[in-house]
Design a protein around this motif. Structure first.
Motif, short mmCIF file in Angstrom:
data_model
loop_
_atom_site.label_atom_id
_atom_site.label_comp_id
_atom_site.label_asym_id
_atom_site.label_seq_id
_atom_site.Cartn_x
_atom_site.Cartn_y
_atom_site.Cartn_z
N LYS A 1 -19.61 -3.10 24.81
CA LYS A 1 -18.56 -4.22 25.51
C LYS A 1 -19.54 -5.18 25.87
O LYS A 1 -20.43 -4.80 26.65
CB LYS A 1 -17.79 -3.57 26.66
CG LYS A 1 -16.69 -2.63 26.20
CD LYS A 1 -15.69 -2.11 27.13
CE LYS A 1 -14.57 -1.24 26.82
NZ LYS A 1 -13.80 -0.80 27.94
N ILE A 2 -19.21 -6.50 25.61
CA ILE A 2 -19.88 -7.75 25.91
C ILE A 2 -18.87 -8.72 26.68
O ILE A 2 -18.17 -9.17 26.14
CB ILE A 2 -20.67 -8.31 24.84
CG1 ILE A 2 -21.37 -7.40 23.69
CG2 ILE A 2 -21.37 -9.69 25.17
CD1 ILE A 2 -21.78 -7.91 22.65
N LEU A 3 -18.97 -8.67 27.99
CA LEU A 3 -17.90 -9.39 29.07
C LEU A 3 -18.65 -10.61 29.86
O LEU A 3 -19.47 -10.24 30.38
CB LEU A 3 -17.49 -8.44 29.66
CG LEU A 3 -16.85 -7.06 29.16
CD1 LEU A 3 -16.47 -6.13 30.26
CD2 LEU A 3 -15.97 -7.01 28.31
N ASP A 4 -18.10 -11.62 29.40
CA ASP A 4 -18.11 -12.92 30.24
C ASP A 4 -19.85 -13.20 30.42
O ASP A 4 -20.29 -13.63 31.43
CB ASP A 4 -17.64 -12.56 31.74
CG ASP A 4 -16.38 -12.24 31.99
OD1 ASP A 4 -15.54 -13.00 31.20
OD2 ASP A 4 -15.88 -11.55 32.71
N LEU A 5 -20.35 -13.21 29.24
CA LEU A 5 -21.77 -13.58 29.38
C LEU A 5 -21.88 -15.05 28.57
O LEU A 5 -20.97 -15.68 28.23
CB LEU A 5 -22.62 -12.81 28.06
CG LEU A 5 -23.53 -11.59 28.53
CD1 LEU A 5 -22.62 -10.65 29.00
CD2 LEU A 5 -23.86 -11.07 27.32
N ARG A 6 -22.89 -15.66 29.27
CA ARG A 6 -23.05 -17.16 28.73
C ARG A 6 -24.32 -17.32 27.80
O ARG A 6 -25.65 -16.84 28.29
CB ARG A 6 -22.99 -18.02 29.90
CG ARG A 6 -23.46 -19.51 29.53
CD ARG A 6 -23.32 -20.21 30.93
NE ARG A 6 -23.54 -21.76 30.42
CZ ARG A 6 -22.71 -22.79 29.94
NH1 ARG A 6 -21.47 -22.48 30.23
NH2 ARG A 6 -23.09 -23.87 29.92
N ILE A 7 -24.37 -17.48 26.84
CA ILE A 7 -25.37 -17.34 25.71
C ILE A 7 -25.66 -18.75 25.06
O ILE A 7 -24.76 -18.97 24.32
CB ILE A 7 -25.08 -16.30 24.54
CG1 ILE A 7 -24.88 -15.09 25.31
CG2 ILE A 7 -26.46 -16.07 23.76
CD1 ILE A 7 -24.32 -13.92 24.33
N THR A 8 -26.54 -19.31 25.41
CA THR A 8 -27.18 -20.67 24.96
C THR A 8 -28.63 -20.80 24.44
O THR A 8 -29.41 -20.28 25.01
CB THR A 8 -26.99 -21.79 26.09
OG1 THR A 8 -27.84 -21.14 27.16
CG2 THR A 8 -25.51 -21.72 26.73
N SER A 9 -28.78 -21.78 23.68
CA SER A 9 -30.14 -22.31 23.08
C SER A 9 -29.75 -23.55 22.62
O SER A 9 -28.66 -23.86 22.06
CB SER A 9 -30.87 -21.47 22.13
OG SER A 9 -29.88 -21.21 20.90
N PRO A 10 -30.66 -24.73 22.68
CA PRO A 10 -30.45 -25.96 22.40
C PRO A 10 -30.40 -26.20 20.97
O PRO A 10 -31.08 -25.45 19.87
CB PRO A 10 -31.83 -26.77 23.07
CG PRO A 10 -32.75 -25.81 23.09
CD PRO A 10 -32.10 -24.44 23.27
N HIS A 11 -29.54 -27.30 20.55
CA HIS A 11 -29.64 -27.87 19.11
C HIS A 11 -30.17 -29.24 19.20
O HIS A 11 -30.31 -29.99 18.21
CB HIS A 11 -28.30 -27.75 18.51
CG HIS A 11 -27.37 -28.71 18.92
ND1 HIS A 11 -26.51 -28.53 20.28
CD2 HIS A 11 -26.76 -29.90 18.89
CE1 HIS A 11 -25.81 -29.31 20.69
NE2 HIS A 11 -25.73 -30.36 19.73
N GLN A 12 -30.49 -29.57 20.15
CA GLN A 12 -31.10 -31.21 20.42
C GLN A 12 -31.96 -31.22 21.74
O GLN A 12 -31.49 -30.44 22.65
CB GLN A 12 -30.10 -31.97 20.26
CG GLN A 12 -28.90 -32.17 21.31
CD GLN A 12 -28.12 -33.28 21.03
OE1 GLN A 12 -27.98 -34.14 20.11
NE2 GLN A 12 -26.86 -33.49 22.01
N PRO A 13 -32.94 -31.87 22.01
CA PRO A 13 -33.68 -32.91 20.99
C PRO A 13 -34.39 -31.77 20.07
O PRO A 13 -34.62 -32.43 18.93
CB PRO A 13 -34.55 -33.51 21.83
CG PRO A 13 -34.86 -32.66 23.17
CD PRO A 13 -33.27 -31.99 23.58
#
Length: 451
Positions: A232-244
């Motif tokens: 179970k993967i609940l309410d995660l925020r997973i981010t990495s940039p696509h710019q700059p």
């Protein structure tokens, strides 16, 4: 007159009763649709329980600052953090706590009955020196080979949890720069030619739960689950940039030979696929015991920011079955659904449903051969790939291309159902001949119904 009045009342009651029956019938049908996977098998109650784990119920807390760590974002503290994990294990298990502050670390290895809790205001930050991640037996890109450990590693740790509202940061900038520099030198270089660690790798673990944490700036894949059951993967925020600068190959969630996975309430914005279903690649991938299928995957109530696709099947996949993505918002995806048909691998994508989606994507559905890095390795015949029983319904989407498909004689598409769809598209063309037995029911593209 009284007889007429009684007759009218009786008719009204009968009508109301009939409407009630109809409503109950419709509700029952809706309920039944929600309670079964696309192949008709029952969705277990396990998927309906999204309750959060209280880390206090998991045993004694072991704060890393009680075992040699200091609040210093520039000091590498792998040894002290691993010592904390080892102490928790030696004492029968417990919760390793990252307190408020920034703590720099290389690869960490969790053991049976140990867990990770990242407090609000805490940052567990990965080293940007690949030497801090040992080269060990692993799994990457559909291959069971030696590769660099992730920042967080759990192998055969049943019941493993990651909790807390803090941050796990891959500190990936230098890895990304190295990758793009290598691509300039050799545009055909593979992902594995540049040494980069993943953020989270969980292998052969059952009854896993990740909740509330923020995963960001991974050097490679953000989270990878291999040969796991009941995740179970609940309410995660997973981010990495696509710019700059683009963070290459930073998939948010890679599901690899897993059964029973619930992804709920997550936000994902990465410079690659948001959710990718993997399981092996190559001309004899289906004969390799380290490969396998993904079954019973539900993705719901999620939001997708920038990504190459919200839901991707492949390219390193041999069998995906009973996959549901529903009740989601897509705001900047290149593709809503991507079926990667790999010419060197026998693939079967079946019983996949994408429903109740709103938002924007470049392509509504994308199905094309994935020829990057493929290798038949001397096999004379080309493996066949199949996609069937694919349903997309109850979708309102702005896109550039509606029917983004181009297949070969080795790709077999059948039994697709498009229902209750409203699309605005710069290119709204479609070709029914690409798919055998395709149905369109109340599908509106640029204001016109497909007949």
């Amino acid at each position: 007159m009284k007889k007429i009045s009684f007759l009218i009342i009786a008719l009204l009651l009968l009508s109301c009763n009939q409407q009630t029956k109809t409503t109950h019938s419709e509700t029952s049908e809706t309920s039944n649709q929600e309670d079964v996977f696309p192949d008709g098998t029952t969705i277990s109650d396990w998927f309906k329980d999204d309750s959060k784990i209280n880390p206090s119920d998991l045993g004694t807390f072991y704060s890393i600052t009680d075992y040699g760590c200091v609040i210093d974002s520039t000091k590498l503290q792998t040894e002290a953090i691993q010592h904390t994990i080892d102490e928790a294990y030696r004492n029968g298990g417990g919760v390793v706590v990252i307190p408020k502050g920034v703590f720099l670390s290389g690869a960490l290895f969790f053991k049976p009955n140990t867990h990770l809790h990242v407090e609000e205001g805490a940052v567990l930050k990965g080293s940007d020196n690949i030497d801090d991640y040992p080269f060990i037996p692993s799994r990457i890109e559909g291959q069971s080979i030696e590769y660099f450990a992730a920042l967080i590693n759990a192998k055969a740790v049943d019941g493993f949890t990651i909790t807390g509202t803090g941050i796990i940061d891959g500190n990936g900038l230098n890895y990304w720069k190295a990758f793009w520099k290598r691509r300039e030198e050799n545009p055909k270089c593979t992902n594995l030619e540049v040494s980069r660690p993943r953020l989270v790798f969980i292998w052969k673990c059952n009854n896993v739960q990740l909740q509330d944490v923020k995963l960001r700036n991974s050097g490679f894949w953000s989270s990878h689950y291999y040969q796991c059951n009941n995740v179970k993967i609940l309410d995660l925020r997973i981010t990495s940039p696509h710019q700059p600068i683009k963070a290459p190959s930073t998939d948010a969630i890679d599901i690899d030979v897993c059964n029973n996975v619930l992804v709920k309430g997550c936000y994902m914005a990465v410079n690659d696929d948001a959710i990718a279903l993997k399981g092996g690649k190559g001309p004899w991938a289906d004969k390799d015991a380290s490969n396998g299928e993904n079954t019973n995957i539900i993705i719901e109530d999620c939001e997708f920011g920038f990504c190459h696709a919200a839901l991707t099947n492949g390219s390193e996949a041999i069998h995906n079955k009973n996959i549901v993505m529903r009740n989601c918002k897509v705001t900047d995806a290149k593709r809503l659904l991507w079926l990667k048909m790999r010419p060197d691998t026998a693939q079967h994508y079946e019983y996949i449903t994408v429903e109740n989606i709103t938002g924007q994507a470049h392509s509504f559905i994308y199905i094309k051969p994935w020829t990057q890095f493929f290798d038949l390795k001397g096999r004379e015949d080309v493996p066949l790939s199949f996609s069937d029983h694919i349903t997309m319904r109850n979708i309102n989407l702005d896109c550039d291309i509606f029917y983004d498909m181009k297949i070969t004689e080795y790709d077999k598409l059948s039994n697709f159902n498009f229902e209750n769809i409203k699309v605005t598209a710069k290119n709204g063309e479609y070709d029914k001949s690409i798919i055998e037995n395709v149905t369109f029911n109340n599908v509106e593209v640029n204001g016109e119904l497909i007949k």
